[in-house]
Write an enzyme that holds these catalytic residues in place. Structure first.
Site: not given
Length: 148
Positions: A11-12, A19, A24, A75, A78, A99, A101, A108
């Site tokens: 998502p996103n 964003r 990012y 990825n 969230a 995975e 990120h 964070r």
């Protein structure tokens, strides 16, 4: 027939470049997809590249990759912090899983420090921006060739 690697984005990520660029970066998901295609060509593999904001769609793509793809890059965004459904689907996929990120999740907010989905993957790459995808592709291909 060349090896297939499935790349899933959660998502996103369709809003990359717009964003929170301070976190990012300014690369768009299209930029990352193009970069992955170029890397795949150099490595002699094919990729299937997807993005969805919906958990169930990501689960379906993982299931569709079973028996088709030699490796999977995800990825989960969230969903890495919340999705047992994606974790369970990843456990069913027997190829190499990485995975990725874009940001360094351990620098964070505290809730981002735990990833459910990472329990089902072979490697986690975080904080390398879009280059994390290239590193994941390289890892999967090297591991596949080593295990032939």
């Amino acid at each position: 027939m060349s090896m297939i690697i499935t790349i899933l984005n959660g998502p996103n990520l369709n809003f990359l470049g717009k964003r929170e660029p301070e976190i990012y970066g300014t690369e768009t998901l299209k930029d990352i997809e193009q970069f992955c295609k170029e890397c795949a060509t150099r490595l002699g593999v094919r990729i299937h590249f997807y993005q969805s904001n919906y958990e169930g769609q990501l689960v379906e793509w993982i299931q569709e990759a079973i028996g088709v793809s030699a490796g999977l890059i995800i990825n989960p965004a969230a969903y890495s912090h919340t999705s047992v459904a994606i974790l369970d689907a990843l456990k069913m996929f027997t190829g190499t899983k990485v995975e990725v990120h874009l940001s360094h999740i351990y620098h964070r907010e505290a809730f981002r420090h735990h990833s459910y989905t990472s329990a089902a993957v072979d490697a986690v790459i975080a904080g390398c921006g879009g280059d994390g995808y290239w590193l994941a592709l390289e890892y999967i291909v090297k591991r596949f060739n080593r295990n032939k």
